[in-house]
Design a protein around this motif. Sequence first.
Motif, PDB file in Angstrom:
ATOM      1  N   TRP A  70       0.867  -0.661   0.364  1.00  0.00           N
ATOM      2  CA  TRP A  70      -0.180  -0.171   0.254  1.00  0.00           C
ATOM      3  C   TRP A  70       1.246   1.379  -0.126  1.00  0.00           C
ATOM      4  O   TRP A  70       1.642   1.762   0.912  1.00  0.00           O
ATOM      5  CB  TRP A  70      -1.182  -0.074   1.298  1.00  0.00           C
ATOM      6  CG  TRP A  70      -1.885  -1.586   1.028  1.00  0.00           C
ATOM      7  CD1 TRP A  70      -3.526  -0.815   0.605  1.00  0.00           C
ATOM      8  CD2 TRP A  70      -1.848  -2.290   1.501  1.00  0.00           C
ATOM      9  NE1 TRP A  70      -4.299  -1.937   0.721  1.00  0.00           N
ATOM     10  CE2 TRP A  70      -3.511  -2.691   0.828  1.00  0.00           C
ATOM     11  CE3 TRP A  70      -1.041  -3.051   1.726  1.00  0.00           C
ATOM     12  CZ2 TRP A  70      -3.935  -4.251   1.056  1.00  0.00           C
ATOM     13  CZ3 TRP A  70      -1.536  -4.408   1.415  1.00  0.00           C
ATOM     14  CH2 TRP A  70      -2.127  -5.090   1.687  1.00  0.00           C
ATOM     15  N   SER A 110     -12.083  -3.322  11.125  1.00  0.00           N
ATOM     16  CA  SER A 110     -11.747  -3.843  10.145  1.00  0.00           C
ATOM     17  C   SER A 110     -10.291  -5.522  10.108  1.00  0.00           C
ATOM     18  O   SER A 110      -9.450  -4.992  10.319  1.00  0.00           O
ATOM     19  CB  SER A 110     -10.892  -3.010   8.492  1.00  0.00           C
ATOM     20  OG  SER A 110     -11.079  -3.803   7.121  1.00  0.00           O
ATOM     21  N   ALA A 114      -6.535  -1.414   4.976  1.00  0.00           N
ATOM     22  CA  ALA A 114      -7.770   0.001   3.802  1.00  0.00           C
ATOM     23  C   ALA A 114      -7.038   0.983   4.274  1.00  0.00           C
ATOM     24  O   ALA A 114      -6.458   2.078   4.894  1.00  0.00           O
ATOM     25  CB  ALA A 114      -8.685   0.199   4.863  1.00  0.00           C
ATOM     26  N   GLU A 158     -12.602   5.255   1.800  1.00  0.00           N
ATOM     27  CA  GLU A 158     -11.508   4.674   1.277  1.00  0.00           C
ATOM     28  C   GLU A 158     -11.003   5.133   0.447  1.00  0.00           C
ATOM     29  O   GLU A 158     -11.869   5.388  -0.076  1.00  0.00           O
ATOM     30  CB  GLU A 158     -12.305   3.502   1.597  1.00  0.00           C
ATOM     31  CG  GLU A 158     -11.492   2.084   0.992  1.00  0.00           C
ATOM     32  CD  GLU A 158     -10.824   0.827   1.467  1.00  0.00           C
ATOM     33  OE1 GLU A 158     -10.711  -0.563   1.145  1.00  0.00           O
ATOM     34  OE2 GLU A 158     -12.289   0.974   2.144  1.00  0.00           O
ATOM     35  N   ARG A 160      -8.283   3.575  -2.860  1.00  0.00           N
ATOM     36  CA  ARG A 160      -8.324   2.635  -3.803  1.00  0.00           C
ATOM     37  C   ARG A 160      -6.851   2.423  -3.883  1.00  0.00           C
ATOM     38  O   ARG A 160      -6.168   2.795  -5.245  1.00  0.00           O
ATOM     39  CB  ARG A 160      -8.880   1.746  -4.000  1.00  0.00           C
ATOM     40  CG  ARG A 160     -10.559   1.384  -4.672  1.00  0.00           C
ATOM     41  CD  ARG A 160     -10.531   0.687  -3.256  1.00  0.00           C
ATOM     42  NE  ARG A 160     -12.093   0.026  -3.070  1.00  0.00           N
ATOM     43  CZ  ARG A 160     -11.623  -1.176  -2.324  1.00  0.00           C
ATOM     44  NH1 ARG A 160     -11.068  -2.111  -1.772  1.00  0.00           N
ATOM     45  NH2 ARG A 160     -13.374  -1.135  -1.973  1.00  0.00           N
TER      46      ARG A 160
END
Length: 273
Positions: A70, A110, A114, A158, A160
Amino acid sequence: MEKLTQERLRALDDDHIRTHSQMEQSNEDVLIRSSEIPGGYVVPPHRHRRTQFLCVFAGVVLVGTERGRWMIPPGHALLIPRGLEHSVEMYSDVSMRSVYIYSPEGLAASLEPAVLEVTDLARQLITEAVRQGPVPEERGRAELVMALLLDEIGRLPERRLGLPFPASGRLAELCRDFVEQPSPTAKIDDWARHLNMSRRTFTRFFREEMGVSFVTWRQQACLFACLPRLAAGEPVTRVALDTGYESVPAFTTMFKRMLGASPRAYLTSRAAA
């Protein structure tokens, strides 16, 4: 960026080990840490018993896990679930804040990482929490700030920005080469030929391995390559052409589709936030 000497690297490693140990031994439900880290440093793989909200104020950070990689540009944060082993690479000089939450709720609970866009309110609350320090003079005010911050984290949009990445094999080699020299015109047929597969077989194989289509991954990888250079102040035109786009408008269209704003508007808003 400063040149990292062996002495400087050892000091950074020692600081990480010391701080990590202190946090893991603490019984506080929420902890906040402010960090200024030079580009080029890589925090070795580790894990926390709290959920980590890693917020980047300046610079670009790449977080790697067994589930993917990420890239976190300024104005964004990565939610890292408790217990998930991860490394953190500084693509440039970085200013970041981390909120460690022992009892997360909602989005913060979660089980998957994210990337979240940090609102002005969240940024100001984090700044205020850091200013108050670990032993605030006004305990009641500090509790209100922290409660509002945790609520705001659960509401952040959020983005991507995750880049799935295979662990090994020929596909991993192709992906690594692409990240080094991205091209928005890379063809499925070329990749399929490299792997001795038909187009149809490769398309199915790629989605099974990566969880996304080849075209989606290609666009995301191009963005990965662009963000550190743009954050470092390189001209949009140079970055667009070097990345293989035929024109700045084409690059801008891709950027707006992925991040919701043109490169200049996006980076200006991040710097001013």
